[in-house]
Design a protein around this motif. Structure first.
Motif, PDB file in Angstrom:
ATOM      1  N   ALA A   1      36.858  50.758   2.383  1.00  0.00           N
ATOM      2  CA  ALA A   1      35.653  50.169   2.981  1.00  0.00           C
ATOM      3  C   ALA A   1      34.775  49.478   1.944  1.00  0.00           C
ATOM      4  O   ALA A   1      34.008  48.572   2.283  1.00  0.00           O
ATOM      5  CB  ALA A   1      34.854  51.250   3.699  1.00  0.00           C
ATOM      6  N   PHE A   2      34.881  49.914   0.682  1.00  0.00           N
ATOM      7  CA  PHE A   2      34.066  49.337  -0.380  1.00  0.00           C
ATOM      8  C   PHE A   2      34.958  48.702  -1.445  1.00  0.00           C
ATOM      9  O   PHE A   2      36.119  49.080  -1.622  1.00  0.00           O
ATOM     10  CB  PHE A   2      33.183  50.417  -1.013  1.00  0.00           C
ATOM     11  CG  PHE A   2      32.324  51.147  -0.031  1.00  0.00           C
ATOM     12  CD1 PHE A   2      31.279  50.509   0.613  1.00  0.00           C
ATOM     13  CD2 PHE A   2      32.544  52.488   0.261  1.00  0.00           C
ATOM     14  CE1 PHE A   2      30.480  51.178   1.530  1.00  0.00           C
ATOM     15  CE2 PHE A   2      31.760  53.170   1.172  1.00  0.00           C
ATOM     16  CZ  PHE A   2      30.726  52.510   1.816  1.00  0.00           C
TER      17      PHE A   2
ATOM     18  N   PRO B   1      30.327  46.609   0.380  1.00  0.00           N
ATOM     19  CA  PRO B   1      31.384  46.639   1.398  1.00  0.00           C
ATOM     20  C   PRO B   1      32.384  45.494   1.210  1.00  0.00           C
ATOM     21  O   PRO B   1      31.998  44.358   0.906  1.00  0.00           O
ATOM     22  CB  PRO B   1      30.615  46.492   2.709  1.00  0.00           C
ATOM     23  CG  PRO B   1      29.364  45.766   2.332  1.00  0.00           C
ATOM     24  CD  PRO B   1      29.017  46.251   0.954  1.00  0.00           C
TER      25      PRO B   1
END
Length: 522
Positions: free
Chosen positions: A132-133, A355
């Protein structure tokens, strides 16, 4: 902007004396910039930003001041100007920031740059592992000030061998360690303690020999408070007996639970004796932080366990009732195994994440370049304010001007950080002379060779998340009962044996060790 004159002594051999009054919190005053590069990624082509195009980003960050800073804040605008960025910042009160952050993460609508006050929660770590990051590991080398962060800090933030977060850095050395009344040592003719036996003798003398000179037995050798699930200020004794820092101790490539080690048993015997002889307050287990601090400020206790930069909380009031009060901290102490040690901090206070789904690589580079500038000498200087407007030069440093408070930009420091190894040393000024500030910097330099960090920063155990808090409360409750003489030491021995045979409790150790190995996995 969206918003939802003290007494000092000079160093002696292996020791340095600390001012009775000190300065700011760690990370609030990055004055020295000792490890910061003179250049930033904005000076080369890796930033992703150009002179003629401003990069616009969204940011989410907490604020701790009574009011959030405005969108047109002069220091915010100056950072934007210098980094060719435009920040749309959502500021949320620190009182409910974690709750709002969790909602934001769950929604999937994550800002381009987000402060996480606790980046090691299970859901955040899962998001990192799921991609996600951004994994910034391959980019760090291109940003000289970020790359200059100590390896210990980057290692503390690794998740399965990768760095998904930019740590909000704080000084590693100068963490909690005994702080002692030097003037009481001098009055009683006592040397600075080096061993735990020495420390006990000093505690005893501070209790029995009327160091405050009022003719009454009304002082304590050591004071502090504890938590419902941990030893609080008294953890320094467990650390010293085990030559460790915290619950987990690295032995070879394995983490050992210090609660099960013989050193913790020895600590309980030691503190039980101190309690029985009145060297620590009888109500220490019920005391709040403010209560033990009041004992120190009112000249009724001689030793406490705290960080260097927090001494001001005690000293500035202490000298009002004891004008000749002097405080010092040993360079190191010697554990029962003969090792010289001090305590190293985690080097961070939360982190920032970016993100991957909504931030392009070009924007990622622009954000990293902006943060890199924040860690440069100029960027750290700007965090103090504008020269002549918010600060002015003093004999060895800077002093604040009234406009600094009016312009309310302190919380910009939640976004812009830089490493200052002297961050726990109070700035020279009203209470600390230039020479004294230099002496304390030398303490930090010399302490680094003895400091022990926690090997388990941020490590997660699913079993601990499920049942760990209950175990920790039971462990802490029995520790207090043994210290206060309500249970014999044999009760502790029996409980340790039970924990060693408890499959669920041992599963925690297994998972923590697996997490430790995974942290450095490639």
């Amino acid at each position: 902007m969206k918003s939802v004159g003290q007494k000092w002594l000079l160093p002696l051999l292996a020791f340095v004396l600390l001012a009775a009054g000190c300065g700011k919190e760690a990370g609030d005053d990055a004055a020295s910039n000792s490890n910061a590069s003179g250049t930033t990624a904005l000076d080369n082509a890796t930033s992703g930003a150009t002179e003629d195009k401003v990069t616009e980003i969204t940011v989410m960050s907490p604020y701790y001041q009574p009011e959030p800073f405005a969108d047109d804040n002069v220091i915010k605008r100056e950072y934007e100007k210098r980094t060719n960025m435009k920040m749309d910042v959502t500021l949320i009160s620190s009182n409910n920031y974690e709750e709002k952050a969790n909602v934001t993460l769950a929604s999937g609508d994550i800002p381009d740059l987000m402060v996480l006050t606790d980046p090691f929660t299970p859901n955040v770590l899962t998001m990192m592992e799921q991609g996600a990051f951004w994994d910034i590991t391959p980019y760090i080398k291109d940003y000289p000030n970020l790359a200059a962060y100590p390896a210990d800090i980057w290692n503390n933030t690794k998740v399965k061998g990768k760095n998904y977060m930019i740590p909000r850095v704080r000084a590693l050395d100068g963490d909690s360690f005994p702080i002692i009344r030097q003037d009481w040592l001098d009055k009683l003719g006592l040397p600075v303690p080096q061993t735990l036996d020495d420390l006990y003798n000093v505690m005893e003398a501070f209790t029995e020999k009327d160091p405050d000179g009022d003719g009454q037995k009304d002082t304590y050798g050591f004071t502090g408070s504890v938590d419902s699930d941990a030893m609080g200020n008294f953890v320094i004794f467990q650390n010293l007996f085990n030559n460790a820092n915290g619950k987990w101790k690295l032995d070879g490539d394995k983490l050992e639970d210090t609660d099960l080690l013989p050193g913790t048993r020895d600590m309980l015997v030691y503190l039980n004796k101190a309690f029985t002889e009145g060297l620590i307050p009888k109500d220490f287990a019920l005391m709040k932080t403010s209560q033990h601090e009041d004992q120190l400020k009112s000249n009724r206790a001689g030793i406490f366990n705290n960080t260097l930069n927090n001494i001001n909380n005690i000293g500035v009031d202490l000298v009002k009732v004891a004008p000749d009060a002097q405080l010092m901290s040993p360079l190191y102490m010697i554990s029962p195994n003969g090792a010289k040690m001090s305590i190293k901090g985690t080097g961070m206070a939360g982190a920032l994440v970016i993100p991957k789904k909504t931030v392009s690589e070009q924007k990622l580079k622009a954000i990293l370049a902006m943060l890199d500038y924040g860690g440069s000498p100029d960027g750290l200087m700007l965090k103090k304010g504008l020269l002549g407007v918010h600060i002015k030069e003093a004999e060895c440093g800077y002093v604040d001007l009234p406009q600094k408070q009016l312009d309310n930009f302190g919380d910009i420091g939640q976004i812009f950080n830089g490493y200052d190894k002297y961050g726990r040393v109070p700035a020279a000024g009203a209470f600390v002379s230039c020479q004294q500030y230099a002496d304390m910097q030398k303490l930090i330099d010399d302490r680094a060779q003895y400091s022990i960090g926690s090997p388990a920063v941020g490590l997660q155990s699913p079993t601990y998340n499920e049942v760990g808090p209950e175990y920790m409360k039971k462990i802490q409750d029995l520790k207090i009962q043994v210290i206060m003489g309500k249970q014999p030491i044999e009760s502790w021995d029996k409980y340790v044996s039970e924990l060693k045979a408890d499959t669920k409790y041992q599963q925690i150790s297994k998972e923590i060790n697996e997490a430790y190995q995974d942290r450095f996995a490639k």
